[in-house]
Design a protein around this motif. Structure first.
Motif, PDB file in Angstrom:
ATOM      1  N   ASP A  11       0.814  -1.218   0.000  1.00 35.17           N
ATOM      2  CA  ASP A  11       0.000   0.000   0.000  1.00 35.17           C
ATOM      3  C   ASP A  11       0.843   1.263   0.000  1.00 35.17           C
ATOM      4  O   ASP A  11       0.537   2.222   0.699  1.00 35.17           O
ATOM      5  CB  ASP A  11      -0.922  -0.010   1.217  1.00 35.17           C
ATOM      6  CG  ASP A  11      -2.187   0.800   0.940  1.00 35.17           C
ATOM      7  OD1 ASP A  11      -2.478   1.003  -0.243  1.00 35.17           O
ATOM      8  OD2 ASP A  11      -2.832   1.201   1.896  1.00 35.17           O
ATOM      9  N   ASP A 168     -10.750  -7.127  -5.989  1.00 33.36           N
ATOM     10  CA  ASP A 168      -9.630  -6.188  -6.022  1.00 33.36           C
ATOM     11  C   ASP A 168      -8.315  -6.950  -6.053  1.00 33.36           C
ATOM     12  O   ASP A 168      -8.173  -8.021  -5.450  1.00 33.36           O
ATOM     13  CB  ASP A 168      -9.655  -5.280  -4.794  1.00 33.36           C
ATOM     14  CG  ASP A 168     -10.680  -4.169  -4.937  1.00 33.36           C
ATOM     15  OD1 ASP A 168     -11.457  -4.199  -5.909  1.00 33.36           O
ATOM     16  OD2 ASP A 168     -10.700  -3.279  -4.072  1.00 33.36           O
ATOM     17  N   TRP A 170      -3.875  -6.516  -5.840  1.00 33.07           N
ATOM     18  CA  TRP A 170      -2.718  -5.698  -5.477  1.00 33.07           C
ATOM     19  C   TRP A 170      -1.502  -6.284  -6.165  1.00 33.07           C
ATOM     20  O   TRP A 170      -1.242  -7.489  -6.077  1.00 33.07           O
ATOM     21  CB  TRP A 170      -2.500  -5.673  -3.965  1.00 33.07           C
ATOM     22  CG  TRP A 170      -3.505  -4.841  -3.247  1.00 33.07           C
ATOM     23  CD1 TRP A 170      -3.374  -3.545  -2.818  1.00 33.07           C
ATOM     24  CD2 TRP A 170      -4.826  -5.240  -2.880  1.00 33.07           C
ATOM     25  NE1 TRP A 170      -4.531  -3.115  -2.220  1.00 33.07           N
ATOM     26  CE2 TRP A 170      -5.443  -4.137  -2.238  1.00 33.07           C
ATOM     27  CE3 TRP A 170      -5.575  -6.408  -3.034  1.00 33.07           C
ATOM     28  CZ2 TRP A 170      -6.739  -4.168  -1.756  1.00 33.07           C
ATOM     29  CZ3 TRP A 170      -6.863  -6.447  -2.561  1.00 33.07           C
ATOM     30  CH2 TRP A 170      -7.436  -5.331  -1.924  1.00 33.07           C
ATOM     31  N   HIS A 243      -3.125  -0.790  -6.726  1.00 31.65           N
ATOM     32  CA  HIS A 243      -4.422  -1.280  -6.258  1.00 31.65           C
ATOM     33  C   HIS A 243      -5.348  -1.241  -7.469  1.00 31.65           C
ATOM     34  O   HIS A 243      -5.670  -0.173  -7.987  1.00 31.65           O
ATOM     35  CB  HIS A 243      -4.951  -0.408  -5.123  1.00 31.65           C
ATOM     36  CG  HIS A 243      -6.278  -0.865  -4.590  1.00 31.65           C
ATOM     37  ND1 HIS A 243      -6.860  -0.302  -3.483  1.00 31.65           N
ATOM     38  CD2 HIS A 243      -7.147  -1.835  -5.000  1.00 31.65           C
ATOM     39  CE1 HIS A 243      -8.012  -0.894  -3.226  1.00 31.65           C
ATOM     40  NE2 HIS A 243      -8.205  -1.818  -4.153  1.00 31.65           N
TER      41      HIS A 243
END
Length: 438
Positions: A11, A168, A170, A243
């Motif tokens: 992140d 989602d 990553w 993301h």
């Protein structure tokens, strides 16, 4: 909780795609309180506002759900536009204009006058006006870099294909840009080159040869001011942290990082640093609970100039404030020891904003100051983004998990330079004693 310096591969930098692709050149939150007089029309009064602050996203093949280029496109949405701008939900800019610093380089909000103009236009029945008053269409240059032509462009080695219906994702992708000498960065910018609809946000981190990590806020043209810069050592690799979320149909995506260097041999006086602040590993959000508070602290051991503030939470994030606790010897002139720098009072997970302070109000913080980050979460059914208020939530990368962190960019200064900067600030009209701590 006491926060120590740390970096992550997860992140990183949390810079919203929406912020990256927007041209936030609109009016900002200016002190304009007089509503417009006379008839308000689309062509003369409303269209210029939309061109400055809305159309970069609201146009064909951009990230917004509808186009707002022409009167015919705007008219059906008139009442919805009034509601969104009146509530300051659009354009996306969520720092409270009534608390702390209110002048930013990248201010994307509408002024009070602009909001009043749109409201008056809608209330009058949204008249078109004289076609001759319509400003020329904006020429959008998606391929143009905001920082000028980069010296080096680093992209993902391969395009990514995102299915039309998938959870989602990553991606942490490391790319070697082939840098063979130490260079200082004067400007950085990251932008999507394909499929920007599927990128929720992307961040970039430099991985130095010794393994040390340094995050970069490569937002919409991050230009370091003369005298400061960001060191990129020979052999440094670039980590792209992406993301990704699906968008109705299979989409190919890619991003590029543009780097602009100072001339060879130039060493800026100050080295800028971006740090992730917060202790969200201990995040504890009980079910059906609101206003859940978290606190994190950072002690500044040297005089510091703060350049930007970027809060990051997920779908249960509600608000985040940043305040400074001054050392005893450096109380404010009014005798206070604590000053609120900013509050993001309506955090929106869909828009990860970087609030970049204008040069003449960048906080000047004496050694010994403590930055205090205060976050609030809403884990109840009243939170429209909360799909499961009956579940306990802790830290995690997934959107259904949560975080409570903030990115700050700053540089430290020698004591003599700091005192000179404080003295110059006091002699200006715009920053008499703002955050000088003395």
């Amino acid at each position: 909780m006491t926060m120590t310096s740390r970096s992550r591969l997860c992140d990183v930098a949390a810079i919203s795609l929406a912020l990256i692709v927007m041209i936030l050149a609109g009016g900002g939150l200016r002190a304009e309180t007089t509503p417009p007089t006379g008839n308000v029309t689309f062509t003369r009064d409303v269209a210029p506002i939309l061109q400055r602050s809305c159309q970069e996203c609201h146009r064909p093949n951009a990230i917004a759900p509808m186009s707002l280029l022409t009167y015919e496109e705007v008219r059906p949405w008139a009442k919805a536009i009034k509601e969104k701008v009146t509530l300051r939900m659009m354009p996306p800019w969520y720092v409270d204009p009534n608390v702390g610093i209110d002048t930013f380089k990248n201010n994307g909000g509408l002024s009070t006058k602009e909001i009043a103009t749109i409201g008056k236009w809608v209330d009058a029945g949204a008249p078109r006006g004289n076609p001759a008053d319509m400003p020329p269409p904006v020429k959008f240059e998606d391929d143009k870099w905001k920082i000028g032509t980069p010296d080096l462009v680093v992209s993902l080695p391969e395009d990514l294909t995102v299915p039309g219906n998938a959870p989602d994702m990553w991606k942490n992708i490391v790319v070697d840009p082939g840098l063979t000498e130490d260079r200082y960065l004067q400007a950085v910018e990251v932008k999507p080159t394909k499929g920007r609809r599927v990128l929720h946000h992307t961040g970039n981190t430099l991985i130095y040869p010794d393994g040390h990590l340094a995050a970069m806020q490569a937002k919409n043209g991050n230009l370091f001011e003369d005298g400061s810069g960001f060191l990129m050592k020979a052999g440094t690799k670039v980590l792209f942290n992406l993301h990704i979320h699906s968008y109705r149909e299979s989409t190919v995506t890619n991003v590029a990082l543009g780097l602009k260097f100072y001339p060879r041999g130039y060493v800026p006086r100050y080295a800028a640093v971006t740090e992730l602040m917060g202790d969200d590993y201990e995040l504890d959000l009980p079910p059906n609970s609101d206003n859940i508070r978290t606190d994190s602290y950072l002690t500044l051991t040297k005089p510091t100039r703060l350049l930007s503030f970027a809060p990051h939470m997920h779908t249960r994030g509600k608000a985040m404030c940043l305040e400074v606790i001054y050392p005893e010897k450096s109380r404010q002139r009014d005798g206070s020891k604590v000053e609120t720098l900013n509050c993001v009072n309506n955090f929106n997970f869909n828009w990860m904003m970087v609030y970049e302070y204008a040069t003449d109000v960048q906080p000047l913080l004496p050694a010994g100051s403590v930055l205090h980050f205060i976050g609030w979460h809403n884990n109840t059914a009243n939170n429209k983004l909360n799909l499961d208020p009956d579940n306990w939530i802790g830290y995690g990368q997934r959107s259904i998990d949560d975080m409570s962190v903030a990115w700050i960019t700053y540089y430290t200064m020698p004591e003599d330079d700091f005192r000179q900067a404080v003295s110059e600030r006091r002699n200006t009209k715009t920053g008499v004693s703002r955050s000088s701590g003395e």
